[in-house]
Write a protein that holds these residues in place. Sequence first.
Motif, PDB file in Angstrom:
ATOM      1  N   ALA B  96       0.823  -1.201   0.000  1.00  0.00           N
ATOM      2  CA  ALA B  96       0.000   0.000   0.000  1.00  0.00           C
ATOM      3  C   ALA B  96       0.861   1.257   0.000  1.00  0.00           C
ATOM      4  CB  ALA B  96      -0.932  -0.006   1.197  1.00  0.00           C
ATOM      5  N   THR B  97       0.203   2.402  -0.180  1.00  0.00           N
ATOM      6  CA  THR B  97       0.961   3.643  -0.334  1.00  0.00           C
ATOM      7  C   THR B  97       1.238   4.373   0.982  1.00  0.00           C
ATOM      8  OG1 THR B  97      -1.157   4.502  -1.055  1.00  0.00           O
ATOM      9  CG2 THR B  97       0.493   4.191  -2.732  1.00  0.00           C
ATOM     10  N   THR B  98       0.660   3.913   2.097  1.00  0.00           N
ATOM     11  CA  THR B  98       1.085   4.461   3.388  1.00  0.00           C
ATOM     12  C   THR B  98       1.319   3.313   4.355  1.00  0.00           C
ATOM     13  OG1 THR B  98      -1.049   4.595   4.486  1.00  0.00           O
ATOM     14  CG2 THR B  98      -0.464   6.455   3.084  1.00  0.00           C
ATOM     15  N   GLU B 100       0.155   2.732   7.454  1.00  0.00           N
ATOM     16  CA  GLU B 100      -0.998   2.095   8.102  1.00  0.00           C
ATOM     17  C   GLU B 100      -1.831   1.283   7.119  1.00  0.00           C
ATOM     18  OE1 GLU B 100      -3.904   4.651   9.830  1.00  0.00           O
ATOM     19  OE2 GLU B 100      -3.423   6.333   8.543  1.00  0.00           O
ATOM     20  N   ARG B 134       2.860   6.562  10.905  1.00  0.00           N
ATOM     21  CA  ARG B 134       1.741   5.803  10.333  1.00  0.00           C
ATOM     22  C   ARG B 134       1.269   6.330   8.985  1.00  0.00           C
ATOM     23  NH1 ARG B 134      -2.514   5.128  14.482  1.00  0.00           N
ATOM     24  NH2 ARG B 134      -3.590   4.189  12.717  1.00  0.00           N
ATOM     25  N   ASN B 135       1.437   7.636   8.747  1.00  0.00           N
ATOM     26  CA  ASN B 135       0.975   8.188   7.470  1.00  0.00           C
ATOM     27  C   ASN B 135       2.084   8.312   6.427  1.00  0.00           C
ATOM     28  OD1 ASN B 135      -1.808   8.585   8.016  1.00  0.00           O
ATOM     29  ND2 ASN B 135      -1.219  10.234   9.400  1.00  0.00           N
ATOM     30  N   GLU B 137       4.877   7.525   3.530  1.00  0.00           N
ATOM     31  CA  GLU B 137       4.902   6.670   2.350  1.00  0.00           C
ATOM     32  C   GLU B 137       6.110   5.746   2.442  1.00  0.00           C
ATOM     33  OE1 GLU B 137       4.707   9.213  -1.062  1.00  0.00           O
ATOM     34  OE2 GLU B 137       2.989  10.271  -0.217  1.00  0.00           O
ATOM     35  N   PRO B 138       5.931   4.477   2.050  1.00  0.00           N
ATOM     36  CA  PRO B 138       6.999   3.492   2.233  1.00  0.00           C
ATOM     37  C   PRO B 138       8.338   3.909   1.647  1.00  0.00           C
ATOM     38  CG  PRO B 138       4.989   2.421   1.531  1.00  0.00           C
ATOM     39  CD  PRO B 138       4.718   3.884   1.498  1.00  0.00           C
ATOM     40  N   HIS B 139       8.343   4.579   0.490  1.00  0.00           N
ATOM     41  CA  HIS B 139       9.635   4.862  -0.141  1.00  0.00           C
ATOM     42  C   HIS B 139      10.436   5.910   0.620  1.00  0.00           C
ATOM     43  CE1 HIS B 139       8.528   8.717  -2.149  1.00  0.00           C
ATOM     44  NE2 HIS B 139       7.328   8.225  -1.956  1.00  0.00           N
TER      45      HIS B 139
END
Lengths: 266, 276
Positions: B96-98, B100, B134-135, B137-139
Motif C-alpha cells: 500500500a501507499t502508506t 498504516e 503511520r501516514n 509513504e513506504p519509499h
Amino acid sequence: MMFFRNITIGQYIYRDSIIHKLDPRVKIITVILIITTIFLVNSWTGFFIIGFYLFINISLAKVHPKFVLKGIKPLLFIISFTLLIHFFTTPGDIIYRIWILNITREGIHRGLFISVRLFYLILSTSWLTLTTSPIALTDGIEKLLSFLKIIRVPAHEIAMMMTIALRFIPTLMEETEKIIKAQIARGADFESGNLVKRIQNFLPIIIPLFINAFHRADDLAIAMEARCYRGGEGRTHYRQLSINSIDHVFIIITLFILIVSYLWVV
Amino acid sequence: MIEFKNVTHFYNTEQNEKIASLSGINLKIHKGDFVAIIGANGSGKSTLVKHINGLLLPSKGEVLVENLNTRDMEEVWNIRKQVGMVFQNPDNQLIATTVEDDIAFGLENIGIKAKEMGERVDWALNIVGLNGLRNSEPHLLSGGQKQRVVIAGALAMNTSYLILDEPTSMLDPKGRKNILEIVKDLNKKESITIVYITQFMSEAAQFDKIFVLDKGRIVLEDSPKKVFDKAEQLLGLSLEVPQITRLARELVKSGLDIPGNILNEDEMVKYLCLYI
C-alpha cells in the motif's frame, strides 16, 4: 546527476477544507458531470456560470490558484493550436484575410468555445487531483466501479493495480537513477548524438529496469499471497467512505448549477 | 506446532533435470520456540520456510501446522493467518501507499471489520515502535523501518508463528540490531514462535536453537553453544563461527584455560576476569 529529486505522487495538496472532506466518489461524479456539461453547453452565459462555479470550488478548496494554473501550462500550446486551427479552417463570414488564410466569424466563435472547454476540462480535473489523495481516489474508483461487477468489470483488480503502481513509481524512479549512474560510470553517454542515437542510448537503462521490475513483481506476488491475498472477494476496507449531508448538499447544488448553465440561453 | 514429515522437494532445471532442494527433512518447531536456521547459499533455507505456509508444496512428505496440512487448499488460508512471513528485500513486500494502509492489507484480505482493523493496526504499530510514521509513504522510510512495517503487518494478523527469511541482509548494522531486538521481544512478551534465517552467525548465536542446513538436509540441530563448538564441521559447510567464538578458540589454542564456545562479550569478559 540527479534526475528525480523530491518525487511526489500526484498533485495532492493537503488542506483543511470542505472540498477536501467531500467523499471521493462525490468529487469524481462531480467532475464527470462538469465535463459532460462543458461539452453540451452552447452559450457564453452557460460558460460564464460554469466558470464561476469552478472558481468557487477552487477557492473553497483553499488551494493556491498557482497550483491549478500549473496544470494548464503544458497544455497551453495545444489550446492555442486548436484555437488557430479553428480560426482559419471554419467556413463562413470572412471578416479578415491574411494572404490566403481567411478568418471567419464562425471560426472565432468555435475556436474560443473549444479553448474554453479545454481550459475548464483541465481546471476541473486538477481540482479533483489537488484535493483528493491518491488513496481516496483509488478507493472512490473501486466503489464507483463496483456496480459494474455485474458486467464483469474487474473493479477491485483495477483499484489494486492503481495502488501498486502508485506504490512502486517512486521505487522504480530511484532504481532508474541508480541504473543511469551505473551506466554513466561504465562510460555510457546520454547527452550527445542525434535523436535516434539518444533513444538507442536509453536501451541499457530500460532493459535492466524491466528485468528488475519483473523480479519485484515476483517477490511482491509471493508476499501478497503469504498475507492471505486472494482477490477482491470477501475483502473488507480499512478506509471507510461515507456520504454525509455536506456531500448531499454539494451534489444537489452542483446539479442545479450545471442544469441552469445548460438551459440558460440569453 | 510446525511439523515436517520426511519432506522432499524437487525442482526442474532448464535442462529438465529433477534436483532435490530438500531431501528427507524431519523437524518439529514447538509453540514459543526461538530458532534460527543457518546454511550456505543454496542449502535450501528459503525453500524450507516457504513450505511452512504452503507457498511451496512438498514433492514427497507432509508439512503440518497446528495439525493442518499445507496440501489442503482450503486450510492453507488458515495456516497463512497463523504464519506471518518477512522476506529479504523490504522494498518488494510493501503493497500500500502508506504505512498504516500496508499494515491493514492482510486484515482486509481476511475480512476483518473496519473498527477492529483500526485497533489492531494501532497495536501493531506500537509494538514495532512506528507510531509516528503511520501516514508516511513506504519509499521515504529506511530499510529497517520498512522491515518493521512488514513485521507489524504480520503481527496485526494475530500470527502465532513469525518466519523471517534473512530479514536483515539488506540493512545497515543499526537496523539489523533493531530488528533482532524486536524479534526477541516478540518471542518473550507476545510468546510468538520465531523462525529466523540468517547469514550472520553473531545473530544465530542469540537464538535458543539452531538448525544447520546443507544440500537440503538438516545436518545439525542443537543449541548455539553445541553447534558452534563444531567449528571444523561448520567450516566444511562453508559456514563460520561468530567472531567472539573464533577469538575464544584462538585463545584456547594459545594455552588459555577457557571454553572454546563462548558466544558473547559478557561471557568472554567473565572468563578473562578469572585471569586477573
